[in-house]
Enzyme design. Structure first.
Site: not given
Ligand code: AQP
Length: 334
Positions: A112, A194, A197
């Site tokens: 990140k 992956k 969000k």
């Molecule tokens: N791609 C995924 N596949 C399976 N599980 C996932 N999780 C997140 N992405 C995947 C799981 O969802 C739960 C909530 O995680 P989060 O709120 O941290 O969601 P995110 O999608 O990872 O959102 P971010 O952090 O906003 O995205 P980025 O990484 O782009 O900054 C957790 O149990 C997670 O493991």
């Protein structure tokens, strides 16, 4: 005594099928067997810039999605992290026993921070300490998460062990529970990374609230490969990811799926996948719309959830403060 489950989700970006399949849907199943606590982690969300009004709205939307997916507030606790001050307070105390070296190993921060460059905050670096506090406050046994959170749960366990060995038994040692299939749903446009969000390009993320037309369009445009054979194969990330999504939404075995699509083209497979996902998400979407009609009801549930669980958090925090020696000694005098 039932084991206790705790897990959290950030109220940011598009809540996607990775979040749903690896986390939310498994939480719904877990609540029948375990004492369950689910937290909308808005303090984690502000580790990157958020628009204040939107963040509040996202807390509400996230709660509605969890309820619509089947989290039962009569059985499980659901609340917003910032409603309970003990999370931030315990995180500070844990900061003071976590070696920097442990934090520097966290791969999510490395990824990140590379993406965000000069926007990187101390909070983003400290994210795992806050997550450890979330988990340890409730004497959690099991943490159902996707693969990307495994390292953070392991850190929480290491922190608990370190605290216990320094100050005497205090915390349960939590364990990550990661599904065998679907622990890492990949992006539709870039299946080597992956689904996330935030920060993902248009069409990469399949949102749980996407309309049927959006779902069809995104799936039809999903990246595959020129091989034209519909078979589970981790070395072919695009088609493999779509097949895993099909498997999880349909509940069919891999053999049955491969047989069903043997000799068929990608377009037909994608069209059937889209309809399967649309049907799979339909009940959640209907219930979500109903719930959003009565936002006060959702607000009351979150207040009640926080009220039910706050004493547990405060008791743990007060034990920790006592052990660490914070506050005043027993006072002499009148
Ligand atoms: N791609 C995924 N596949 C399976 N599980 C996932 N999780 C997140 N992405 C995947 C799981 O969802 C739960 C909530 O995680 P989060 O709120 O941290 O969601 P995110 O999608 O990872 O959102 P971010 O952090 O906003 O995205 P980025 O990484 O782009 O900054 C957790 O149990 C997670 O493991």
């Amino acid at each position: 005594m039932k084991k206790r489950v705790f897990s959290g989700i950030q109220p940011t970006g598009t809540i996607h099928i990775g979040n749903y399949l690896a986390a939310i849907r498994r939480w719904v199943i877990a609540q029948a067997e375990y004492e369950s606590i689910f937290c909308i982690v808005d303090l984690h969300a502000i580790t990157v810039p958020q628009e204040p009004k939107l963040l509040k709205a996202k807390n509400l939307e996230m709660a509605a999605i969890l309820l619509a997916a089947g989290i039962d507030p009569g059985v499980s606790v659901i609340f917003v992290q910032s409603q309970i001050g003990a999370h931030a307070e315990l995180a500070w105390i844990l900061n003071c026993i976590i070696p920097m070296g442990w934090m520097l190993r966290m791969t999510q921060f490395k990824e990140k921070s590379q993406r965000q460059k000069e926007q990187v905050t101390t909070g983003l670096f400290d994210y795992p300490a806050l997550m450890a506090a979330d988990i340890l406050l409730y004497r959690t046994n099991l943490v159902p998460v996707g693969e990307d959170q495994r390292q953070h749960v392991e850190l929480a366990r290491d922190v608990a062990e370190r605290f216990n060995s320094r100050y005497g038994p205090t915390f349960e040692l939590p364990e990550a529970v990661i599904p065998e299939v679907g622990s890492r749903i990949m992006g539709l446009k870039d299946p080597t990374k992956k689904m996330s969000k935030t920060g993902d390009e248009e069409g990469n993320v399949l949102g749980v609230l996407d309309s049927p037309d959006e779902i069809r369009a995104k799936i039809m445009k999903a990246v595959t490969d020129p091989l034209r054979e519909i078979r589970f194969d981790p070395d072919r990330p695009g088609i493999n990811n779509l097949l895993v999504i099909y498997e999880l939404f349909s509940g069919e075995s891999r053999a049955a799926i491969e047989q069903r699509f043997a000799g068929k083209g990608y377009a037909q497979f994608k069209a059937e996948l889209a309809e399967t996902v649309i049907e799979g998400l339909r009940p959640l979407q209907l219930r979500f719309r109903e719930l959003m009609e009565d936002q006060r009801y959702i607000g009351r549930l979150l207040e009640e959830g926080a009220g039910r669980i706050r004493p547990v958090a405060e008791e743990t925090l007060s034990t920790v403060k006592e052990k660490v020696g914070l506050g005043l000694p027993v006072l002499k005098g009148a």
